[in-house]
Design an enzyme around this catalytic site. Structure first.
Site, PDB file in Angstrom:
ATOM      1  N   GLU A   1      35.348  54.021  33.820  1.00 37.48           N
ATOM      2  CA  GLU A   1      34.411  53.162  34.573  1.00 37.48           C
ATOM      3  C   GLU A   1      35.192  52.494  35.687  1.00 37.48           C
ATOM      4  O   GLU A   1      35.738  51.418  35.495  1.00 37.48           O
ATOM      5  CB  GLU A   1      33.852  52.061  33.669  1.00 37.48           C
ATOM      6  CG  GLU A   1      33.033  52.528  32.522  1.00 37.48           C
ATOM      7  CD  GLU A   1      32.743  51.360  31.579  1.00 37.48           C
ATOM      8  OE1 GLU A   1      32.618  50.216  32.030  1.00 37.48           O
ATOM      9  OE2 GLU A   1      32.687  51.619  30.372  1.00 37.48           O
TER      10      GLU A   1
ATOM     11  N   HIS B   1      39.050  48.458  28.110  1.00 37.42           N
ATOM     12  CA  HIS B   1      39.353  48.141  29.518  1.00 37.42           C
ATOM     13  C   HIS B   1      40.679  47.404  29.509  1.00 37.42           C
ATOM     14  O   HIS B   1      40.785  46.327  28.918  1.00 37.42           O
ATOM     15  CB  HIS B   1      38.247  47.266  30.120  1.00 37.42           C
ATOM     16  CG  HIS B   1      38.333  47.158  31.619  1.00 37.42           C
ATOM     17  ND1 HIS B   1      39.469  46.753  32.288  1.00 37.42           N
ATOM     18  CD2 HIS B   1      37.414  47.422  32.583  1.00 37.42           C
ATOM     19  CE1 HIS B   1      39.251  46.773  33.596  1.00 37.42           C
ATOM     20  NE2 HIS B   1      38.013  47.170  33.803  1.00 37.42           N
TER      21      HIS B   1
ATOM     22  N   LYS C   1      29.244  46.355  39.282  1.00 34.21           N
ATOM     23  CA  LYS C   1      29.555  44.944  39.573  1.00 34.21           C
ATOM     24  C   LYS C   1      30.619  44.806  40.679  1.00 34.21           C
ATOM     25  O   LYS C   1      30.693  43.794  41.353  1.00 34.21           O
ATOM     26  CB  LYS C   1      30.049  44.233  38.305  1.00 34.21           C
ATOM     27  CG  LYS C   1      31.404  44.725  37.831  1.00 34.21           C
ATOM     28  CD  LYS C   1      31.938  43.896  36.693  1.00 34.21           C
ATOM     29  CE  LYS C   1      31.168  44.192  35.437  1.00 34.21           C
ATOM     30  NZ  LYS C   1      31.961  44.193  34.220  1.00 34.21           N
TER      31      LYS C   1
END
Ligand code: PLP
Length: 460
Positions: free
Chosen positions: A275, A198, A70
């Site tokens: 990530e 995250h 993204k």
């Protein structure tokens, strides 16, 4: 070489020729176009991405990087990262399709969105994507029904009150609901294979990673008690992409390494992933946007003169791109783009209070305010660096084309390093120093410093 990227995908930049030279050539070409049509475009230094990867491996040797698509889904970036062996973190079907289309195997994809459409879960099932994240009973139930063989990663909330973008406002199960979720998964015969988190983007406190790793350890224990075989720890993203970040990547890496040694020591059998989005691409992209309209606005202060003697006015410039396009990181990421001017103004040249706006006819499409710039003209190009994260390609994933054209460049030394997957030089410098020759030599030079309160513009 795995064959994702070939020499025809980018401009090979030889020694002494930089991305800056390339950008100048391209803006000159665009200015000379006879149609009068201009469109902003990017120049991407893929060598800078390669350099970031080597720095990552050096600083976090136990962590296997996945790239968060993204953040920047441009093909050159995906191909170079696939070539470097990264896995891909996808938020939806379009992203999974895109990376699978360039040949990335399903085993290297994680569908890391705890808020999924059923049709897209079915897509993942059909196309072999096995790793999916979840953070509620409802999400689990959807996967049980549509992808019963999936391997689930439980996304836990983090303590991120100081992050610029607080993902835990939206994602992540609180620790107190994890046991219940794990029990539920067990009852539904779903395998929970790991934990993710995250810490949010722009987090000023690296200890947030350590805290989350400690929390993840507790969830691993709960999982083991309930009979889940958990072997994946996913550290998420949020790693800074720019040199001037409040907390340096190396500092974060050192906190993470210590926390891993404590809670997930080497040999514990847990595969550690991250990530990363902005870390890989922020500094690799430069954009050129052109001035399409200009208006002088007199300030409502009769008799007031600027310090440099010019009259009291502000100049409003409109660019061909704004915050609803490639400058969306102004809204999404709180960035303040600073233009680089192609021609250095002389010492005598007056500087004017100026602002940059996009083409939309509304009051929110403001790219930058409080600038002091010389008189610019319709047709002039402004260049902005560090434009790689959350700017490119989000709207046009499926066509494989970007709204704005991207010219990819890479130095020969970076290409050779990529082919050999080796650092070009090993010495005692820090990680950044070791990797420096890989990028194409883009450097910011002087900055303009006139006027009392302003954002300085740089000079190409
Ligand atoms: N992983 C997930 C689940 C995300 O939502 C994001 C960004 O929103 C990322 C990774 C990448 O974050 P960053 O660009 O801050 O590294």
């Amino acid at each position: 070489m795995a064959g994702y990227l070939s020499e025809s995908d980018f401009v090979m930049v030889e020694e002494g020729f930089s991305t800056r030279d390339l950008l100048e050539e391209l803006t000159l070409g665009a200015s000379q176009a006879t149609t009068g049509e201009v469109a902003a475009f990017f120049v991407a230094d893929l060598g800078a991405v390669v350099r970031k990867h080597f720095c990552f491996l050096k600083c976090l040797p136990r962590v296997r990087p996945f790239y968060a698509v993204k953040c920047n889904s441009s093909l050159g970036v995906l191909k170079v990262l696939a070539e470097l062996g990264l896995g891909f973190s996808c938020a939806n079907k379009a992203e999974m399709e895109l990376v699978q289309r360039i040949g990335v195997p399903a085993s290297k994809i994680i569908y890391a969105n705890p808020c999924k459409q059923i049709a897209q879960i079915k897509y993942a099932a059909k196309h072999g994507v096995q790793l999916l994240s979840f953070d509620t009973e409802m999400e689990l139930a959807k996967v049980v029904k549509s992808h019963p063989s999936a391997k689930m990663v439980l996304c836990i909330a983090t303590d991120d009150p100081h992050s610029l973008s607080r993902l835990s406002l939206k994602f992540g199960a609180p620790l107190k609901s994890c046991r219940h979720l794990l029990e539920n998964a067990k009852k539904s015969h779903m395998e929970v294979v790991g934990v993710s988190f995250h810490i949010g983007s722009g987090c000023p406190d690296p200890q947030a990673y350590a805290q989350s790793i400690a929390d993840a350890r507790l969830v691993f224990q709960m999982g083991a008690e309930l009979g889940h075989t958990m072997h994946i720890l996913d550290l998420g993203g949020g790693f800074p992409g720019l040199e001037g970040a409040k907390v340096r990547f190396e500092e974060i890496a050192s906190v993470i390494n210590s926390a891993l040694d404590l809670y997930f020591p080497e040999g514990c059998g847990v595969d550690i992933l991250a990530e990363l989005g902005r870390y890989y691409v922020s500094s690799a992209f430069t954009v050129a946007a052109s001035i399409i309209a200009k208006k002088e606005v007199l300030l409502d202060q009769p008799g007031r003169e600027e310090e440099n003697g010019s009259t009291s006015k502000t100049i409003v410039y409109h660019l061909d791109e704004g915050v609803y396009g490639i400058f969306n990181s102004v809204l999404f990421d709180n960035i303040c783009p600073t233009p680089i001017l192609q021609k250095k103004p002389s010492a005598e040249q007056a500087l004017y209070s100026s602002s940059l706006w996009g083409p939309a006819a509304d009051g929110r499409d403001c790219v930058a305010e409080g600038l002091w710039l010389p008189q610019l003209h319709v047709g002039d190009w402004l260049v902005f660096d560090n434009m790689g994260a959350y700017t490119v390609g989000t709207g046009s994933l499926l066509g494989g084309t970007q709204a704005c054209h991207v010219t990819y460049a890479m130095s020969r030394v970076a290409w050779e390093a990529l082919q050999g997957q080796l650092l070009p030089a090993e010495d005692d410098q820090d990680a950044e120093g070791v990797c420096k020759p890989l990028s194409c030599g883009w450097e910011i030079t002087d900055t303009l410093c006139v006027g009392p309160v302003f954002t300085p513009a740089s000079i190409m």
